[in-house]
Design an enzyme around this catalytic site. Structure first.
Site, PDB file in Angstrom:
ATOM      1  N   HIS A  41      -8.180   0.794  18.375  1.00 12.74           N
ATOM      2  CA  HIS A  41      -9.256  -0.664  17.704  1.00 12.74           C
ATOM      3  C   HIS A  41      -9.930  -1.614  18.055  1.00 12.74           C
ATOM      4  O   HIS A  41      -8.654  -2.837  18.157  1.00 12.74           O
ATOM      5  CB  HIS A  41      -8.398  -0.225  16.374  1.00 12.74           C
ATOM      6  CG  HIS A  41      -8.368   0.669  15.811  1.00 12.74           C
ATOM      7  ND1 HIS A  41      -7.106   0.703  16.430  1.00 12.74           N
ATOM      8  CD2 HIS A  41      -8.743   1.430  14.717  1.00 12.74           C
ATOM      9  CE1 HIS A  41      -6.766   2.418  15.272  1.00 12.74           C
ATOM     10  NE2 HIS A  41      -7.709   2.319  14.116  1.00 12.74           N
ATOM     11  N   ILE A 202     -18.169  -4.211   7.917  1.00 11.98           N
ATOM     12  CA  ILE A 202     -17.498  -2.816   8.312  1.00 11.98           C
ATOM     13  C   ILE A 202     -16.834  -2.637   7.922  1.00 11.98           C
ATOM     14  O   ILE A 202     -15.418  -2.952   8.333  1.00 11.98           O
ATOM     15  CB  ILE A 202     -18.028  -2.909   9.919  1.00 11.98           C
ATOM     16  CG1 ILE A 202     -19.897  -3.221  10.710  1.00 11.98           C
ATOM     17  CG2 ILE A 202     -17.709  -1.566  10.564  1.00 11.98           C
ATOM     18  CD1 ILE A 202     -20.369  -2.395  10.207  1.00 11.98           C
ATOM     19  N   HIS A 276     -14.969   0.169  16.150  1.00 17.52           N
ATOM     20  CA  HIS A 276     -13.973   0.190  15.008  1.00 17.52           C
ATOM     21  C   HIS A 276     -12.783   0.611  15.589  1.00 17.52           C
ATOM     22  O   HIS A 276     -11.607   0.068  15.284  1.00 17.52           O
ATOM     23  CB  HIS A 276     -14.245   0.863  13.289  1.00 17.52           C
ATOM     24  CG  HIS A 276     -12.609   0.653  13.146  1.00 17.52           C
ATOM     25  ND1 HIS A 276     -12.214  -0.094  11.927  1.00 17.52           N
ATOM     26  CD2 HIS A 276     -12.223   1.846  12.928  1.00 17.52           C
ATOM     27  CE1 HIS A 276     -11.438   0.136  11.737  1.00 17.52           C
ATOM     28  NE2 HIS A 276     -10.996   1.077  11.850  1.00 17.52           N
ATOM     29  N   ARG A 373      22.257   2.219 -16.325  1.00 22.61           N
ATOM     30  CA  ARG A 373      21.249   0.579 -16.246  1.00 22.61           C
ATOM     31  C   ARG A 373      22.062  -0.323 -16.822  1.00 22.61           C
ATOM     32  O   ARG A 373      22.172  -1.809 -16.566  1.00 22.61           O
ATOM     33  CB  ARG A 373      20.009   0.967 -17.056  1.00 22.61           C
ATOM     34  CG  ARG A 373      19.345   0.941 -18.818  1.00 22.61           C
ATOM     35  CD  ARG A 373      18.737   1.250 -19.499  1.00 22.61           C
ATOM     36  NE  ARG A 373      18.538   2.220 -20.756  1.00 22.61           N
ATOM     37  CZ  ARG A 373      18.174   1.284 -21.406  1.00 22.61           C
ATOM     38  NH1 ARG A 373      17.323   0.532 -21.464  1.00 22.61           N
ATOM     39  NH2 ARG A 373      18.505   1.861 -23.626  1.00 22.61           N
ATOM     40  N   GLU A 427       4.321  -2.164  -9.761  1.00 22.04           N
ATOM     41  CA  GLU A 427       5.005  -1.586  -9.033  1.00 22.04           C
ATOM     42  C   GLU A 427       5.178  -1.775  -7.524  1.00 22.04           C
ATOM     43  O   GLU A 427       5.669  -2.086  -6.954  1.00 22.04           O
ATOM     44  CB  GLU A 427       5.489  -0.392  -9.026  1.00 22.04           C
ATOM     45  CG  GLU A 427       5.416  -0.589 -11.243  1.00 22.04           C
ATOM     46  CD  GLU A 427       4.478  -0.107 -12.043  1.00 22.04           C
ATOM     47  OE1 GLU A 427       3.710  -0.513 -11.388  1.00 22.04           O
ATOM     48  OE2 GLU A 427       4.458  -0.122 -12.960  1.00 22.04           O
ATOM     49  N   HIS A 477      15.473   4.511 -16.254  1.00 19.50           N
ATOM     50  CA  HIS A 477      15.189   6.181 -17.119  1.00 19.50           C
ATOM     51  C   HIS A 477      15.027   7.203 -15.998  1.00 19.50           C
ATOM     52  O   HIS A 477      13.789   7.333 -15.937  1.00 19.50           O
ATOM     53  CB  HIS A 477      13.699   5.398 -17.959  1.00 19.50           C
ATOM     54  CG  HIS A 477      14.004   4.324 -18.820  1.00 19.50           C
ATOM     55  ND1 HIS A 477      15.108   3.518 -18.058  1.00 19.50           N
ATOM     56  CD2 HIS A 477      14.365   3.949 -20.224  1.00 19.50           C
ATOM     57  CE1 HIS A 477      15.065   2.601 -19.566  1.00 19.50           C
ATOM     58  NE2 HIS A 477      14.623   2.942 -20.018  1.00 19.50           N
ATOM     59  N   HIS A 489       6.712   9.844 -18.391  1.00 21.98           N
ATOM     60  CA  HIS A 489       8.006   9.343 -18.212  1.00 21.98           C
ATOM     61  C   HIS A 489       9.598   9.476 -17.186  1.00 21.98           C
ATOM     62  O   HIS A 489      10.130   9.110 -16.831  1.00 21.98           O
ATOM     63  CB  HIS A 489       8.722   8.097 -18.959  1.00 21.98           C
ATOM     64  CG  HIS A 489       7.536   7.779 -20.039  1.00 21.98           C
ATOM     65  ND1 HIS A 489       6.164   7.471 -19.630  1.00 21.98           N
ATOM     66  CD2 HIS A 489       7.457   5.766 -19.688  1.00 21.98           C
ATOM     67  CE1 HIS A 489       5.468   6.840 -20.530  1.00 21.98           C
ATOM     68  NE2 HIS A 489       6.011   5.479 -19.873  1.00 21.98           N
TER      69      HIS A 489
HETATM   70  C1  LIG Z   1      -3.639   3.063   3.604  1.00 21.41           C
HETATM   71  C2  LIG Z   1      -5.041   2.963   4.363  1.00 21.41           C
HETATM   72  N1  LIG Z   1      -5.490   4.062   4.211  1.00 21.41           N
HETATM   73  C3  LIG Z   1      -7.039   4.093   4.642  1.00 21.41           C
HETATM   74  C4  LIG Z   1      -6.765   3.730   6.489  1.00 21.41           C
HETATM   75  C5  LIG Z   1      -7.120   3.897   7.698  1.00 21.41           C
HETATM   76  N2  LIG Z   1      -7.825   3.233   8.166  1.00 21.41           N
HETATM   77  C6  LIG Z   1      -7.470   2.216   9.148  1.00 21.41           C
HETATM   78  S1  LIG Z   1      -8.677   0.963   9.553  1.00 21.41           S
HETATM   79  C7  LIG Z   1      -9.097   1.563   8.208  1.00 21.41           C
HETATM   80  C8  LIG Z   1     -10.883   0.757   7.864  1.00 21.41           C
HETATM   81  C9  LIG Z   1     -10.251  -0.820   8.033  1.00 21.41           C
HETATM   82  O1  LIG Z   1     -11.702  -1.349   7.649  1.00 21.41           O
HETATM   83  P1  LIG Z   1     -11.762  -3.397   7.385  1.00 21.41           P
HETATM   84  O2  LIG Z   1     -10.835  -3.790   7.084  1.00 21.41           O
HETATM   85  O3  LIG Z   1     -12.247  -3.739   7.502  1.00 21.41           O
HETATM   86  O4  LIG Z   1     -11.544  -3.292   9.186  1.00 21.41           O
HETATM   87  P2  LIG Z   1     -12.412  -3.217  10.955  1.00 21.41           P
HETATM   88  O5  LIG Z   1     -13.476  -1.741  10.781  1.00 21.41           O
HETATM   89  O6  LIG Z   1     -13.005  -4.266   9.732  1.00 21.41           O
HETATM   90  O7  LIG Z   1     -11.871  -3.889  11.773  1.00 21.41           O
HETATM   91  C10 LIG Z   1      -9.552   2.090   7.543  1.00 21.41           C
HETATM   92  C11 LIG Z   1      -9.973   3.147   6.390  1.00 21.41           C
HETATM   93  C12 LIG Z   1      -5.532   3.369   6.674  1.00 21.41           C
HETATM   94  N3  LIG Z   1      -5.147   2.768   7.787  1.00 21.41           N
HETATM   95  N4  LIG Z   1      -4.402   2.530   5.620  1.00 21.41           N
HETATM   96 MG   LIG Z   2     -14.623  -4.813   8.279  1.00 24.71          MG
END
Ligand SMILES: Cc1ncc(C[n+]2csc(CCOP(=O)(O)OP(=O)(O)O)c2C)c(N)n1
Ligand SMILES: [Mg+2]
Length: 679
Positions: A41, A202, A276, A373, A427, A477, A489
């Site tokens: 990336h 983005i 990205h 518990r 949680e 629980h 639950h």
């Molecule tokens: C919980 C989770 N869901 C999905 C992803 C896959 N994923 C990695 S980066 C991204 C988009 C992130 O967007 P942003 O934080 O704006 O990053 P940028 O493109 O600006 O670098 C996704 C959906 C992940 N890493 N973690």
């Molecule tokens: Mg972004």
């Protein structure tokens, strides 16, 4: 687009342009490493490079030669996909992360895995990648700093005094967990938590305006944060001012909203989701070099640029000045200083083992029939006075989870002498925050909810196991035994699925004695997290010899041997089903059937014992029956295909616990009947 047209004046002036050159080193390393790996990336590192340059070169208190120095600032890259940003920073500032490792980005056995993994490269404070959890870990680190400071700092001796800085992107802010953690951070007034939002518009699917239109500054203001909006993330002077402002606000966490361009510097791909998560491509890499005026070959950093980044001397000075402070502290407060060292190194008190063993003996002597518990709370009361490092909590179920012990005191914005966190109904946030506390050091974090809601927190449990950190997850629980609240639950599959997480230790004790031992084992386990699973309902005390008590820590042991001779069958059970197994054994014994009862509070701990021990508990060739009020699959590895499992492969029902146990066949009579069937 040229750098100049993209940026917003930042390239002007001599000082600024030399800063830009430093930042461009990150851009070059990131795009080249991603290009070489043919995966990764580049966008986020290139977009956040200027912010990182200011933070790391002007503000971050760290010593590349000692990444574990207790009072270093913490830096968390919550948008972990931008890992090359962090690796570049570590390499350039002088951590033990040579260029070979940058070249080996994303390759087997490198220290530079696809996402920053805790324990691989020095200086990586937490594993990030699952979006939203890094910022939540950071909230935990900032809580740890605040509480540790309250516990150890004295007049004229500020030995705990550091910031926690976080980079995060749109993805982290879209994730629900960021709400949980940041809301609590606002309430607790974590003034030394400073976040940088990479507001580049983005995410993976393109321009976020189609799916993310929150007013982020207003959102964070509503949480009670100090928000610095509209900072040009490519203008070092603006970034510097924002950081100075954020550091000056002591009673609120800060969110610095930085407008940036993803993939900054790439003439054709910047500003687009195309950069990205994919290599820029050879052509675009070349064009980016030209656009940035970066004339050096891939993985070549000129000496003067290394010199501009080198943090080794500054880091050594910073640590030395802290060391001097610590020596003065040692002189003024020798006991506290020794305690600080013990706590931050994760050691247990000297007399821990002897006193804990005494406590277990006293629990056995009481022979109480109580809910596990309640036994868990008794264990907290037994061990708590020895463990000032306990930092407990519950997700709005303190009275049900029984996680408050006599020494508990609520933590608040100004009540910094607390050791108990009212996490609220959060949680997942609680669990990731606890991971951050564990990573920070100085504490044993434990936090509780109903076993069912471990599901809400699940990925944080996995992260704790992956990072090998000792977070304690307390779940009460634990089965249909909770009764009337009904199937929503009643945990049926949760214990089994927790056991599936590699490096997670799971305990489901059957009475007060096993509960005390389970807590002790979890406290002593330093290479991974534990789940402690307790009942809502009373469980009868089991009689044991001293030798049997000593074997509880082996995970599984013979709790009740058949009278005389070899057993014809072994009943294996856990938790609330032990009482039933023992009843069945009695019924069978009256009929002349020889049956052994094995208690197996922790399957993973039992599995780790040597073969001879396991054979002594579960002898080959003897028929086996497992009893647990939950899904059956996991038990076949113990009973084999010719054994039987009395479990629950369906959801429960709403009814009093007693009626449910009977309805689903968890009775001594039914277990005895099933044993007879296979004999
Ligand atoms: C919980 C989770 N869901 C999905 C992803 C896959 N994923 C990695 S980066 C991204 C988009 C992130 O967007 P942003 O934080 O704006 O990053 P940028 O493109 O600006 O670098 C996704 C959906 C992940 N890493 N973690
Ligand atoms: Mg972004």
């Amino acid at each position: 687009m040229t750098v100049e047209t993209q940026t917003h004046k930042a390239g002007e002036g001599k000082a600024l342009s030399s800063r830009r050159v430093l930042a461009n080193a990150i851009r070059a390393l990131s795009m080249d490493a991603v290009q070489k790996a043919n995966s990764g990336h580049p966008g986020a590192p290139m977009g956040m490079a200027d912010i990182a340059e200011v933070l790391w070169n002007e503000f971050l208190k760290h010593n590349p030669a000692n990444p574990k120095w207790a009072d270093r600032d913490r830096f968390v890259l919550s948008n972990g996909h931008g890992s090359m940003l962090l690796y570049s920073l570590l390499h350039l500032t002088g951590y033990n992360l040579p260029m070979e490792e940058i070249k080996n980005f994303r390759q087997l056995h490198s220290k530079t895995p696809g996402h920053p993994e805790y324990g691989y490269a020095p200086g990586v404070e937490t594993t990030t990648g699952p979006l939203g959890q890094g910022i939540s870990n950071a909230v935990g680190m900032a809580i740890a700093e605040k509480v540790l400071a309250a516990q150890f700092n004295r007049d004229n001796h500020q030995i705990v005094d550091h910031f926690t800085y976080v980079f995060l992107g749109d993805g982290c802010l879209m994730e629900g967990i960021s709400h949980e953690a940041c809301s609590l951070a606002g309430t607790l007034g974590l003034g030394k938590l400073i976040c940088f939002y990479d507001d580049n518009g983005i995410s993976i699917d393109g321009h976020v305006k189609g799916w993310f239109t929150d007013d982020t500054p207003k959102r964070f203001e509503a949480y009670g944060w100090h928000v610095i909006p509209k900072v040009d993330g490519h203008d070092p002077e603006a970034v510097r001012k924002a950081i100075q402002e954020a550091r000056s606000v002591k009673d609120k966490p800060s969110m610095i909203c930085c407008k940036t361009v993803i993939g900054y510097g790439a003439p054709n791909l910047s500003g687009s989701h195309d950069c990205h998560g994919a290599p820029l491509g050879a052509e675009e890499v070349k064009a980016t070099r030209e656009n940035l005026g970066w004339t050096h070959e891939p993985f070549v950093i000129p000496k003067e640029i290394y010199a501009g980044w080198d943090a080794k001397a500054k880091g050594a000075t910073a640590e030395k000045s802290w060391n001097d402070k610590f020596v003065a502290y040692q002189k003024a407060h020798p006991e506290l200083a020794a305690e600080f060292e013990r706590r931050t190194q994760g050691g247990l008190p000297k007399d821990w083992n002897a006193k804990a063993e005494e406590f277990i003996k006293s629990v056995d002597a009481k022979a109480e029939t109580i809910a596990s518990r309640k036994a868990s709370q008794n264990a907290l009361n037994g061990y708590g006075p020895m463990l000032p490092e306990f930092l407990g909590g519950s997700a709005d179920l303190a009275g049900s989870n029984l996680t408050i012990w006599k020494g508990s005191k609520g933590l608040g914005k100004t009540a910094t002498d607390g050791n108990y966190i009212y996490y609220g109904v959060r949680e997942f946030g609680m669990s990731a925050i606890m991971n951050g506390i564990a990573l920070h050091g100085g504490f044993i974090p434990y936090g509780a909810t109903f076993l069912m809601f471990s599901e809400y927190a699940r990925n944080a449990l996995r992260m704790a196991a992956l990072m090998k950190i000792p977070t304690l997850f307390v779940y009460t629980h634990d089965s249909i035994g909770l009764g009337e609240d009904g199937p929503t639950h009643q945990a049926v599959e949760q214990t089994a699925t927790l056991r599936l997480i590699p490096n997670m230790s799971v305990w489901r004790p059957c009475d007060a004695v096993e509960s005390a031992v389970a807590w002790k084992q979890a406290i002593e386990r330093k290479q991974g997290p534990s789940c402690l699973i307790f009942s809502r309902q009373n469980l009868p005390h089991q009689k044991r010899s001293a030798a049997q008590i000593a074997s509880i820590r082996r995970g599984g042991y013979v709790l009740s041997e058949t009278e005389g001779g070899q057993p014809q069958a072994v009943i294996i059970a856990t938790g609330s089903e032990i009482g039933i197994a023992v009843e069945a054994q009695k019924l069978l014994s009256a009929k002349g059937k020889k049956v052994r009862v094995v208690s197996m509070p922790s399957t993973d701990v039992f599995d780790a014992q040597d073969a001879a021990y396991r054979e002594s508990v579960l002898p080959k060739g003897v028929k086996r029956i497992a009893v647990e009020a939950g899904v059956t699959d996991g038990w076949y590895k113990y009973v084999g295909l010719d054994g039987k499992v009395i479990g629950l492969d369906r959801f429960g029902e709403s009814a009093p616990a007693g009626a449910l146990f009977k309805h689903f066949g968890f009775t001594g009579e039914n277990v005895a009947k099933v044993v007879e069937e296979i004999l």
